[in-house]
Design a protein around this motif. Structure first.
Motif, PDB file in Angstrom:
ATOM      1  N   PRO A  72       0.972  -1.346  -0.146  1.00  0.00           N
ATOM      2  CA  PRO A  72      -0.069   0.067   0.135  1.00  0.00           C
ATOM      3  C   PRO A  72       0.913   1.159   0.035  1.00  0.00           C
ATOM      4  N   ARG A  73       0.247   2.356  -0.455  1.00  0.00           N
ATOM      5  CA  ARG A  73       1.068   3.730  -0.401  1.00  0.00           C
ATOM      6  C   ARG A  73       0.421   4.387   0.635  1.00  0.00           C
ATOM      7  N   PRO A  74       1.558   5.104   1.480  1.00  0.00           N
ATOM      8  CA  PRO A  74       1.019   5.755   2.651  1.00  0.00           C
ATOM      9  C   PRO A  74       0.613   7.434   2.160  1.00  0.00           C
ATOM     10  N   TYR A  75      -0.297   7.909   2.791  1.00  0.00           N
ATOM     11  CA  TYR A  75      -0.238   9.375   2.468  1.00  0.00           C
ATOM     12  C   TYR A  75      -0.574  10.131   3.773  1.00  0.00           C
ATOM     13  N   SER A  76      -0.023  11.208   3.912  1.00  0.00           N
ATOM     14  CA  SER A  76      -0.098  11.987   5.327  1.00  0.00           C
ATOM     15  C   SER A  76      -1.556  12.681   5.564  1.00  0.00           C
ATOM     16  N   ALA A  77      -2.124  12.549   6.565  1.00  0.00           N
ATOM     17  CA  ALA A  77      -3.315  13.139   6.635  1.00  0.00           C
ATOM     18  C   ALA A  77      -3.293  14.606   6.740  1.00  0.00           C
TER      19      ALA A  77
ATOM     20  N   PHE B  34      -6.242  14.291   2.304  1.00  0.00           N
ATOM     21  CA  PHE B  34      -4.804  13.797   1.740  1.00  0.00           C
ATOM     22  C   PHE B  34      -4.565  14.449   0.608  1.00  0.00           C
ATOM     23  N   VAL B  35      -3.101  14.952   0.210  1.00  0.00           N
ATOM     24  CA  VAL B  35      -2.895  15.718  -0.853  1.00  0.00           C
ATOM     25  C   VAL B  35      -1.485  14.730  -1.568  1.00  0.00           C
ATOM     26  N   PHE B  36      -1.734  14.672  -2.662  1.00  0.00           N
ATOM     27  CA  PHE B  36      -0.627  14.073  -3.633  1.00  0.00           C
ATOM     28  C   PHE B  36      -0.201  14.692  -4.919  1.00  0.00           C
ATOM     29  N   ASN B  37       0.708  14.536  -5.470  1.00  0.00           N
ATOM     30  CA  ASN B  37       1.361  14.837  -6.700  1.00  0.00           C
ATOM     31  C   ASN B  37       1.143  13.600  -7.693  1.00  0.00           C
TER      32      ASN B  37
ATOM     33  N   GLU C 197       5.051  10.868 -12.340  1.00  0.00           N
ATOM     34  CA  GLU C 197       5.302  10.854 -13.681  1.00  0.00           C
ATOM     35  C   GLU C 197       6.623  10.308 -14.155  1.00  0.00           C
ATOM     36  N   PHE C 198       6.423   9.043 -14.794  1.00  0.00           N
ATOM     37  CA  PHE C 198       7.398   8.507 -15.320  1.00  0.00           C
ATOM     38  C   PHE C 198       7.745   8.753 -16.521  1.00  0.00           C
ATOM     39  N   PRO C 199       9.064   9.351 -17.026  1.00  0.00           N
ATOM     40  CA  PRO C 199       8.959   9.724 -18.358  1.00  0.00           C
ATOM     41  C   PRO C 199       9.337   8.419 -19.639  1.00  0.00           C
TER      42      PRO C 199
ATOM     43  N   ARG D  69       2.237   6.961 -15.393  1.00  0.00           N
ATOM     44  CA  ARG D  69       1.954   7.498 -14.181  1.00  0.00           C
ATOM     45  C   ARG D  69       2.493   6.364 -12.978  1.00  0.00           C
ATOM     46  N   GLY D  70       2.641   7.093 -11.869  1.00  0.00           N
ATOM     47  CA  GLY D  70       2.766   6.328 -10.757  1.00  0.00           C
ATOM     48  C   GLY D  70       1.626   5.296 -10.684  1.00  0.00           C
ATOM     49  N   LEU D  71       2.071   4.344  -9.893  1.00  0.00           N
ATOM     50  CA  LEU D  71       0.832   3.148  -9.848  1.00  0.00           C
ATOM     51  C   LEU D  71      -0.417   3.736  -8.932  1.00  0.00           C
ATOM     52  N   CYS D  72      -0.132   4.123  -7.683  1.00  0.00           N
ATOM     53  CA  CYS D  72      -1.064   4.689  -7.002  1.00  0.00           C
ATOM     54  C   CYS D  72      -1.768   5.984  -7.422  1.00  0.00           C
ATOM     55  N   THR D  73      -0.933   6.903  -7.667  1.00  0.00           N
ATOM     56  CA  THR D  73      -1.385   8.216  -7.898  1.00  0.00           C
ATOM     57  C   THR D  73      -1.912   8.477  -9.198  1.00  0.00           C
ATOM     58  N   GLY D  74      -1.510   7.189 -10.329  1.00  0.00           N
ATOM     59  CA  GLY D  74      -2.142   7.446 -11.590  1.00  0.00           C
ATOM     60  C   GLY D  74      -3.679   6.622 -11.479  1.00  0.00           C
TER      61      GLY D  74
ATOM     62  N   GLN E 251      11.218  14.019  11.072  1.00  0.00           N
ATOM     63  CA  GLN E 251      11.007  14.178   9.582  1.00  0.00           C
ATOM     64  C   GLN E 251      10.096  13.082   9.062  1.00  0.00           C
ATOM     65  N   ASP E 252       9.067  13.558   8.046  1.00  0.00           N
ATOM     66  CA  ASP E 252       8.095  12.458   7.398  1.00  0.00           C
ATOM     67  C   ASP E 252       8.493  12.710   6.012  1.00  0.00           C
ATOM     68  N   ILE E 253       9.231  11.880   5.410  1.00  0.00           N
ATOM     69  CA  ILE E 253       9.967  12.235   3.886  1.00  0.00           C
ATOM     70  C   ILE E 253       9.636  11.077   3.123  1.00  0.00           C
ATOM     71  N   TRP E 254       9.633  11.259   1.822  1.00  0.00           N
ATOM     72  CA  TRP E 254       9.323  10.231   0.824  1.00  0.00           C
ATOM     73  C   TRP E 254       9.842  10.751  -0.462  1.00  0.00           C
ATOM     74  N   GLY E 255       9.865   9.694  -1.472  1.00  0.00           N
ATOM     75  CA  GLY E 255      10.105   9.884  -2.750  1.00  0.00           C
ATOM     76  C   GLY E 255      11.444   9.071  -3.321  1.00  0.00           C
TER      77      GLY E 255
HETATM   78  P1  FAD Z   1       4.862   4.337  -7.727  1.00  0.00           P
HETATM   79  O1  FAD Z   1       4.434   3.651  -8.897  1.00  0.00           O
HETATM   80  O2  FAD Z   1       5.097   3.643  -6.649  1.00  0.00           O
HETATM   81  O3  FAD Z   1       6.290   4.799  -8.146  1.00  0.00           O
HETATM   82  C1  FAD Z   1       7.244   5.441  -7.079  1.00  0.00           C
HETATM   83  C2  FAD Z   1       8.579   5.906  -7.458  1.00  0.00           C
HETATM   84  O4  FAD Z   1       8.276   7.159  -8.047  1.00  0.00           O
HETATM   85  C3  FAD Z   1       9.650   6.140  -6.532  1.00  0.00           C
HETATM   86  O5  FAD Z   1      10.360   4.945  -6.555  1.00  0.00           O
HETATM   87  C4  FAD Z   1      10.344   7.194  -6.773  1.00  0.00           C
HETATM   88  O6  FAD Z   1      11.567   6.913  -7.577  1.00  0.00           O
HETATM   89  C5  FAD Z   1       9.357   7.967  -7.781  1.00  0.00           C
HETATM   90  N1  FAD Z   1       8.923   9.182  -7.242  1.00  0.00           N
HETATM   91  C6  FAD Z   1       8.808  10.643  -7.936  1.00  0.00           C
HETATM   92  N2  FAD Z   1       8.136  11.432  -7.229  1.00  0.00           N
HETATM   93  C7  FAD Z   1       7.752  10.714  -6.126  1.00  0.00           C
HETATM   94  C8  FAD Z   1       7.063  11.327  -4.979  1.00  0.00           C
HETATM   95  N3  FAD Z   1       6.605  12.380  -4.849  1.00  0.00           N
HETATM   96  N4  FAD Z   1       6.764  10.400  -3.956  1.00  0.00           N
HETATM   97  C9  FAD Z   1       7.150   9.098  -4.069  1.00  0.00           C
HETATM   98  N5  FAD Z   1       7.890   8.765  -5.302  1.00  0.00           N
HETATM   99  C10 FAD Z   1       8.077   9.578  -6.304  1.00  0.00           C
HETATM  100  N6  FAD Z   1       3.142  11.295  -1.001  1.00  0.00           N
HETATM  101  C11 FAD Z   1       2.494  12.456  -1.453  1.00  0.00           C
HETATM  102  O7  FAD Z   1       2.287  12.784  -2.422  1.00  0.00           O
HETATM  103  N7  FAD Z   1       1.742  12.834  -0.335  1.00  0.00           N
HETATM  104  C12 FAD Z   1       1.906  12.557   0.895  1.00  0.00           C
HETATM  105  O8  FAD Z   1       1.172  13.184   1.836  1.00  0.00           O
HETATM  106  C13 FAD Z   1       2.482  11.356   1.179  1.00  0.00           C
HETATM  107  N8  FAD Z   1       2.700  10.975   2.382  1.00  0.00           N
HETATM  108  C14 FAD Z   1       3.527   9.796   2.681  1.00  0.00           C
HETATM  109  C15 FAD Z   1       3.643   9.532   4.002  1.00  0.00           C
HETATM  110  C16 FAD Z   1       4.728   8.216   4.122  1.00  0.00           C
HETATM  111  C17 FAD Z   1       4.981   7.969   5.614  1.00  0.00           C
HETATM  112  C18 FAD Z   1       5.476   7.805   3.151  1.00  0.00           C
HETATM  113  C19 FAD Z   1       6.290   6.673   3.403  1.00  0.00           C
HETATM  114  C20 FAD Z   1       5.495   8.031   1.838  1.00  0.00           C
HETATM  115  C21 FAD Z   1       4.187   9.244   1.663  1.00  0.00           C
HETATM  116  N9  FAD Z   1       4.115   9.688   0.328  1.00  0.00           N
HETATM  117  C22 FAD Z   1       3.161  10.799  -0.024  1.00  0.00           C
HETATM  118  C23 FAD Z   1       4.608   8.780  -0.644  1.00  0.00           C
HETATM  119  C24 FAD Z   1       3.327   8.061  -1.335  1.00  0.00           C
HETATM  120  O9  FAD Z   1       3.323   7.050  -0.436  1.00  0.00           O
HETATM  121  C25 FAD Z   1       3.863   7.110  -2.645  1.00  0.00           C
HETATM  122  O10 FAD Z   1       5.033   6.925  -2.653  1.00  0.00           O
HETATM  123  C26 FAD Z   1       3.729   8.141  -4.072  1.00  0.00           C
HETATM  124  O11 FAD Z   1       2.652   8.775  -4.006  1.00  0.00           O
HETATM  125  C27 FAD Z   1       4.069   7.517  -5.340  1.00  0.00           C
HETATM  126  O12 FAD Z   1       3.100   6.228  -5.339  1.00  0.00           O
HETATM  127  P2  FAD Z   1       2.821   5.586  -6.717  1.00  0.00           P
HETATM  128  O13 FAD Z   1       2.318   4.349  -6.507  1.00  0.00           O
HETATM  129  O14 FAD Z   1       1.899   6.744  -7.349  1.00  0.00           O
HETATM  130  O15 FAD Z   1       4.273   5.594  -7.318  1.00  0.00           O
END
Ligand code: FAD
Length: 775
Positions: A525-530, A543-546, A549-551, A561-566, A771-775
């Motif tokens: 699962p993908r976590p998102y901060s409240a 919750f908020v997210f970007n 995008e994978f080029p 797009r990212g799996l969850c965000t897409g 810290q609460d960081i990701w990426g």
């Molecule tokens: P995937 O298909 O899983 O691809 C992820 C890959 O994309 C990463 O390996 C990285 O290389 C790349 N990537 C590029 N930009 C990002 C980015 N901004 N975040 C993560 N990966 C990136 N995200 C939010 O947008 N808002 C939040 O509030 C938030 N809170 C989080 C809290 C915690 C504790 C954690 C661990 C992560 C949090 N994230 C948050 C990140 C979120 O969980 C996902 O990782 C992110 O949305 C990407 O998921 P995806 O399935 O779309 O991408």
């Protein structure tokens, strides 16, 4: 990856066994193999699969490895363990131990344990981490510190592997040197027991037993390039001289692969003379692509499917073939469970998306979305700082493609039966617990395994066995070999290539389903901060997210797009509200998603309301702070007499008019007095114009604004017992902020770098720098 010749390995092992039987180390018959213990703590399976790899390779080394997860404490007993113990542990979150190592870490931290509690213990440790995050390898470091405080002796220097640059850089040579170190440790233990070296054990715990063991630098992150090159050359040379070894079968633990079928003939113009180190492989690939090599233009460029000399002409050291361990059969069944959601049921809640808002303007670079979930029907009480795990499926079109690619599309509704392969040599083999017994193939590929995951080298190695075309086989071998490490990073790891994309590039590769189930990790699962407070929005969470995008890249003709965000984007698109429109059009089909609460005990506003705190959250990193401030505003209303500490927020984005998230709400917090200081900067607004008109450039990034307020901030942190919270991008921002804080402490306190580091580490220890960081 273990760079040792099979022939040599066997003879060393034999000699070693003979020595052990001579001194009677194991008090066993001379045929018995000496044992050692491997314990791992793993969050996403990396440490676990490395531990399994070491356990598997042990046999070829004439050793028996006993493999356990740190939470399986019924399977090992460190209090009585006299064999060498190898720890392989990762770190998760803000330097926390993986879930399955938590109890162990807690146990060894027990202050009641005496200083000689582990006096008998002899250990080596491989710590995995990511330098993009603070507290690099913190779990490994914590375990190591405690082991030493409790009297354990280190027999081999600790490896600190950095996922930020590729774990292999440290992991491969660390494992390479491990065998010799274990054997020496066993030998020494045997001698100690027979009295030869009585009293000498552990005189010099940090001393490397043999200078030929690679220098895995303590507290530094890398192995010296020189050593890497030397060891590569040495192994290649030796292998090249031995045609038998060069053409040895895939079953050898360490297969040395000869030049089976280079993609390019030897002696391509101007390139064959390059040195054999991996750095030059990468450079040549890139330069050729850029057409800027300084050598006659080569029409063919290196790519995912193709290498150039020297790699294409090099002998290769490839990882051992991972032993297959699953039998999978598909059965037509009348009633197959069609799973329509994630499998873990206990903590899951299916909740409606009550609102979806596009936060940034349509012309901003990133698409930032806010979702509101209606959690009123569920028992979910959250605090600002907590996150929610969102469970998403794999993309339907990709699952379909994969089914076609595996030739199993017609059987997609069949029941999948998975059992352990009889006589498997894989240590700790088990049927993946996250796959339910009666699941259909379609559901399995949709909900259970991460089909987007980047194939690991062991997976590539296994794919070789199912690839018909010799050129493609050779390229897969290269990509998983030591010599091809740079190409692996360039073409597989860095662009996050998925298994489907890889299979598209290697059409003659036809892996069985069992191989995919063995190698694809669990879909996480993908976590998102409240981004809200339930005091302000009872029964709701935001919750908020970007949208990630994978080029497009070699191997991926179109971006994705990212799996969850897409998935979220597609799901909520019909109900999406744009800032200029006031309210949702009230779409009848409200989408629902599966979530579970993920509490964070530390990343919370100070419980002492009078404590001042600073928040640093550019971009979507501002999310939890909106929750903090909503909470604070409500608390102020409820307790008008109470004293509230100062609050500072540092926010940053590209353009004031396009992606200033929560602008109105943040300015409202300032007006109401909830937020004492709002410091905002814009990285792309009018920089050129300003530079021309102003002597002092405006701050572009949050750290610049921190610097401008250095005295206030250090005062809050060092004199007023205040807190600082950092949230958002782990890759650049969190590091830059950390470095800036260090500089500020240095300047304000007039101390040197080391002292500033100590102060900052102290703040972390006291949980006042979070810290609460990701990426
Ligand atoms: P995937 O298909 O899983 O691809 C992820 C890959 O994309 C990463 O390996 C990285 O290389 C790349 N990537 C590029 N930009 C990002 C980015 N901004 N975040 C993560 N990966 C990136 N995200 C939010 O947008 N808002 C939040 O509030 C938030 N809170 C989080 C809290 C915690 C504790 C954690 C661990 C992560 C949090 N994230 C948050 C990140 C979120 O969980 C996902 O990782 C992110 O949305 C990407 O998921 P995806 O399935 O779309 O991408």
């Amino acid at each position: 990856m273990v760079v040792l010749r099979t022939v040599v390995v066997r003879s060393v092992a034999k000699e070693f066994l003979w020595q052990l039987s001579e001194v009677g180390v194991c008090r066993m018959p001379s045929q018995a193999k000496p044992r050692f213990v491997i314990l791992y703590g793993s969050q996403k399976g990396q440490a676990e699969s490395l531990a399994e790899g070491v356990a598997e390779a042990a046999e070829e080394q004439g050793l028996v490895a006993e493999l356990s997860c740190l939470n399986q404490n019924e399977k090992y007993n460190l209090e009585k363990e006299h064999a060498p113990v190898i720890f392989i542990v990762s770190t998760t979150g803000d330097g926390e131990p993986p879930d399955n190592a938590l109890q162990f870490v807690k146990r060894i931290k027990n202050k009641a344990l005496s200083a000689d509690h582990y006096k008998h213990l002899c250990y080596a440790l491989l710590a995995l981490g990511d330098t993009n995050y603070a507290n690099f390898c913190n779990c490994g470091k914590t375990i190591e510190r405690r082991l030493q405080e409790l009297g354990a002796k280190q027999f081999y220097p600790t490896g600190y592997a950095d996922d930020g640059v590729g774990l292999d850089v440290v992991v491969d040579p660390w494992i390479e040197g491990l065998w010799k170190a274990i054997k020496e440790a066993l030998s020494k233990m045997a001698s100690d027991r027979t009295g030869c070296f009585k009293g000498e054990a552990g005189d010099s715990p940090k001393k490397t037993p043999d200078s030929s063991i690679p220098d895995v630098q303590l507290n530094l992150l890398s192995i010296t390039d020189h050593q890497n090159c030397e060891s590569t050359r040495a192994s290649v040379e030796t292998v090249s001289k031995s045609p038998t070894a060069a053409s040895s079968s895939a079953s050898a633990t360490q297969t040395a692969v000869s030049d089976l079928s280079p993609a390019f003939p030897a002696g391509s113009p101007g390139l064959a003379s390059q040195s054999h180190d991996t750095a030059s492989v990468s450079t040549s690939a890139q330069e050729t692509q850029n057409g800027d090599t300084g050598v006659p233009h080569v029409a063919l460029a290196a790519s995912l499917m193709r290498s150039l000399p020297p790699l294409s002409e090099s002998s290769l050291n490839v990882p051992a073939l991972p032993p297959p361990y699953l039998d999978v059969c598909l059965q037509e069944a009348d009633a197959v469970e069609q799973v329509v959601g994630p499998l873990i049921k206990e903590t899951l809640h299916e909740v409606p998306v009550s609102k979806a808002v596009q936060l940034a303007r349509g012309d901003s670079v990133k698409t930032a979305l806010l979702l509101e979930l209606d959690i009123s029907a569920h028992q979910m009480t959250y605090q600002p700082g907590d996150s929610f795990d969102v469970f998403c499926p794999n993309q339907a079109a990709e699952v379909e493609d994969l089914l076609h690619r595996l030739g199993l599309h017609d059987q997609r509704n069949h029941q999948v039966h998975i059992s352990l392969h009889k006589d498997t040599k894989k240590k700790g083999a088990m049927v993946p617990p996250y796959i339910s017994p009666n699941i259909s193939l379609l559901s399995l590929l949709t909900w259970c395994v991460e089909i987007r995951s980047v194939p690991k080298k062991a997976f590539l190695r296994a794919l070789v066995e199912h690839t018909g075309d010799s050129v493609q086989r050779r390229r897969l071998q290269e990509l998983c070999s030591k010599q091809g490490a740079a190409d692996y990073n360039l073409y597989v790891r860095d662009p996050s290539l998925s298994v489907l994309e890889l299979l598209a590039a290697f059409p003659s590769c036809s892996p069985p389903l069992s191989l995919l189930i063995e190698h694809l990790p669990k879909l996480q699962p993908r976590p998102y901060s409240a981004a809200s407070s339930c005091l302000r929005y009872p029964g709701k969470v935001h919750f908020v997210f970007n949208v990630v995008e994978f080029p497009a890249c070699p191997g991926r003709p179109a971006g994705r797009r990212g799996l969850c965000t897409g998935w979220l984007f597609d799901l909520i698109n019909p109900v999406l509200v744009f800032p200029e429109k006031a309210e949702s059009s009230g779409c009848p089909a409200v989408p629902k998603i599966h979530v579970s609460l993920r509490p964070n005990c530390f990343f919370r506003p100070p419980s002492d309301l009078s404590a001042p705190f600073i928040m640093v959250g550019p971009g979507t990193g501002v999310a939890p702070f909106v929750g903090f401030l909503q909470q604070r505003e409500e608390e102020r209303k409820e307790n008008p007499e109470a004293t509230f500490g100062e609050t500072w927020l540092f926010f940053g984005c590209r353009h004031r008019d396009r992606d200033y998230l929560f602008r109105e709400e943040l300015e409202g917090f300032v007006s109401s007095g909830t937020l004492s200081q709002l410091k905002v900067c814009f990285s792309r607004d009018d920089q050129e114009d300003e530079a021309a008109t102003s002597a002092v450039a405006r701050p572009r990034y949050v750290q610049h604004n921190l610097l401008l307020n250095s005295q206030h901030i250090t005062d809050i942190l060092l004199k007023q017992n205040g807190y600082i919270y950092v949230c958002g991008d782990a890759k650049n921002m969190a590091k830059d902020v950390n470095d800036t804080l260090m500089e500020m402490i240095k300047t304000e306190l007039q101390v040197d770098q080391l002292e500033a580091m100590k102060r900052l580490a102290g703040l972390r220890e006291e949980k006042r720098y979070l810290q609460d960081i990701w990426g």
